[in-house]
Scaffold this motif. Structure first.
Motif, PDB file in Angstrom:
ATOM      1  N   GLN A   1      41.981   5.807  16.004  1.00  0.00           N
ATOM      2  CA  GLN A   1      40.902   5.243  16.609  1.00  0.00           C
ATOM      3  C   GLN A   1      39.389   6.111  15.988  1.00  0.00           C
ATOM      4  O   GLN A   1      38.477   5.368  15.581  1.00  0.00           O
ATOM      5  CB  GLN A   1      40.693   5.423  18.063  1.00  0.00           C
ATOM      6  N   ARG A   2      39.815   7.309  15.524  1.00  0.00           N
ATOM      7  CA  ARG A   2      38.341   8.033  15.090  1.00  0.00           C
ATOM      8  C   ARG A   2      38.464   7.800  13.460  1.00  0.00           C
ATOM      9  O   ARG A   2      37.120   7.756  13.206  1.00  0.00           O
ATOM     10  CB  ARG A   2      38.708   9.522  15.573  1.00  0.00           C
TER      11      ARG A   2
ATOM     12  N   THR B   1      36.555   4.253  13.611  1.00  0.00           N
ATOM     13  CA  THR B   1      35.201   4.366  13.904  1.00  0.00           C
ATOM     14  C   THR B   1      34.279   4.658  12.722  1.00  0.00           C
ATOM     15  O   THR B   1      33.335   4.285  12.252  1.00  0.00           O
ATOM     16  CB  THR B   1      35.010   5.304  14.853  1.00  0.00           C
TER      17      THR B   1
ATOM     18  N   THR C   1      41.212   2.777   8.038  1.00  0.00           N
ATOM     19  CA  THR C   1      40.902   1.360   8.691  1.00  0.00           C
ATOM     20  C   THR C   1      41.275   0.075   8.148  1.00  0.00           C
ATOM     21  O   THR C   1      41.403  -0.894   8.910  1.00  0.00           O
ATOM     22  CB  THR C   1      39.119   1.597   8.604  1.00  0.00           C
TER      23      THR C   1
ATOM     24  N   LEU D   1      46.744   1.969  16.996  1.00  0.00           N
ATOM     25  CA  LEU D   1      45.054   1.945  17.296  1.00  0.00           C
ATOM     26  C   LEU D   1      44.666   3.280  17.794  1.00  0.00           C
ATOM     27  O   LEU D   1      43.457   3.763  17.581  1.00  0.00           O
ATOM     28  CB  LEU D   1      44.615   0.737  17.980  1.00  0.00           C
ATOM     29  N   LEU D   2      45.518   3.792  18.660  1.00  0.00           N
ATOM     30  CA  LEU D   2      45.278   4.894  19.564  1.00  0.00           C
ATOM     31  C   LEU D   2      45.357   6.042  18.455  1.00  0.00           C
ATOM     32  O   LEU D   2      44.428   7.172  18.644  1.00  0.00           O
ATOM     33  CB  LEU D   2      46.135   5.143  20.702  1.00  0.00           C
TER      34      LEU D   2
END
Length: 279
Positions: free
Chosen positions: A265-266, A269, A200, A261-262
């Motif tokens: 993404q998990r 989060t 992240t 980002l794709l």
């Protein structure tokens, strides 16, 4: 009464779904319009005959822009990737130290990190310019990487600190009891468990550097280093602006961040909420 509730519940769900679709459509409309303009001829803009659907789509703008901006995209990839690595190399040990070692002025230091995020980039750029001019870092990749890292490191420290705090402290204590040093506990235990936080932080630092315009414009006075943000800016002239080229370059510049980002993404989060449970 039960039949009425069964009818009201689906109606509320459909209403929420419709509102969500409208909000998403509003948010994505600039991206659609940017792509639409990039696929239409320049005459359509000059004659105010821009269509909502580019039929037939023209790819000549992308072919021309890709040939002109391939070097700028490569420069941005190098600077953004290196900046993310530098930010993690500095922020990860710093976050571990803030969690493990009970510093006296810890709260004040964290507050200062938050304040740094609020300082306008133009203030930092003006201060760094004077320092860079004396240090010989103007018009260099290293200077631009360090400038971008100066804004990414505080953010990465805050994210990683919140994530490390959520980990059980007993893991570090057990490693120290078994004879490991703090560096060993950090590299062998904390780093593998902080994968989501590292990904992240790295992605956000990459995005900060990728979208940077002010530092690139201020620190590159001779035009030797041209990231994609400056490459797009060159299409804007005093008397003539090539909007088709601008939009095509903007679409190409959006592809690497969207892919990252794709792909992550998990992890993003999990990394953002990692420190929300325990502090």
């Amino acid at each position: 009464m039960s039949r009425r509730l069964l009818f009201v519940t689906p109606l509320r769900d459909w209403t929420r779904t419709a509102i969500g679709c409208v909000i998403v459509a509003i948010i994505l409309f600039p991206l659609y319009w940017m792509t639409n303009v990039s696929l239409q001829p320049r005459a359509a803009l000059l004659a105010t005959e821009l269509r909502f659907l580019p039929i037939p789509p023209l790819t000549e703008n992308y072919v021309r822009v890709l040939g002109e901006q391939a070097g700028s995209i490569g420069t941005s990839l190098f600077i953004a990737t290196t900046t993310a690595i530098v930010c993690l190399l500095i922020a990860a040990p710093a976050a571990y130290a803030l969690v493990v070692f009970r510093l006296r002025w810890l709260t004040l230091f964290v507050l200062l990190l938050l304040i740094v995020q609020m300082i306008p980039h133009v203030v930092v750029a003006n201060a760094l310019y004077a320092i860079y001019a004396r240090a010989g870092l103007l018009n260099t990749h290293l200077g631009l990487i360090l400038a971008d890292a100066s804004m990414g490191v505080p953010f990465a420290i805050l994210i990683l600190r919140a994530f490390i705090v959520s980990l059980p402290r007993s893991l570090i204590e057990a490693a120290l009891v078994d004879g490991a040093t703090h560096w060993g506990a950090f590299t062998r235990i904390i780093l593998p468990l902080s994968r989501n936080g590292l990904i992240t932080s790295g992605l956000f630092c990459f995005l900060f550097a990728w979208s940077d315009f002010l530092f690139a414009l201020t620190m590159g006075t001779q035009g030797k280093i041209v990231p994609i943000t400056l490459g797009i800016y060159k299409y804007i002239g005093n008397e003539n602006t090539s909007w088709n080229s601008i939009m095509a370059a903007a679409v190409l510049a959006s592809i690497p961040p969207i892919v990252l980002l794709l792909a992550g993404q998990r992890y993003i989060t999990a990394g953002l909420v990692g420190g929300a449970v325990k502090e």
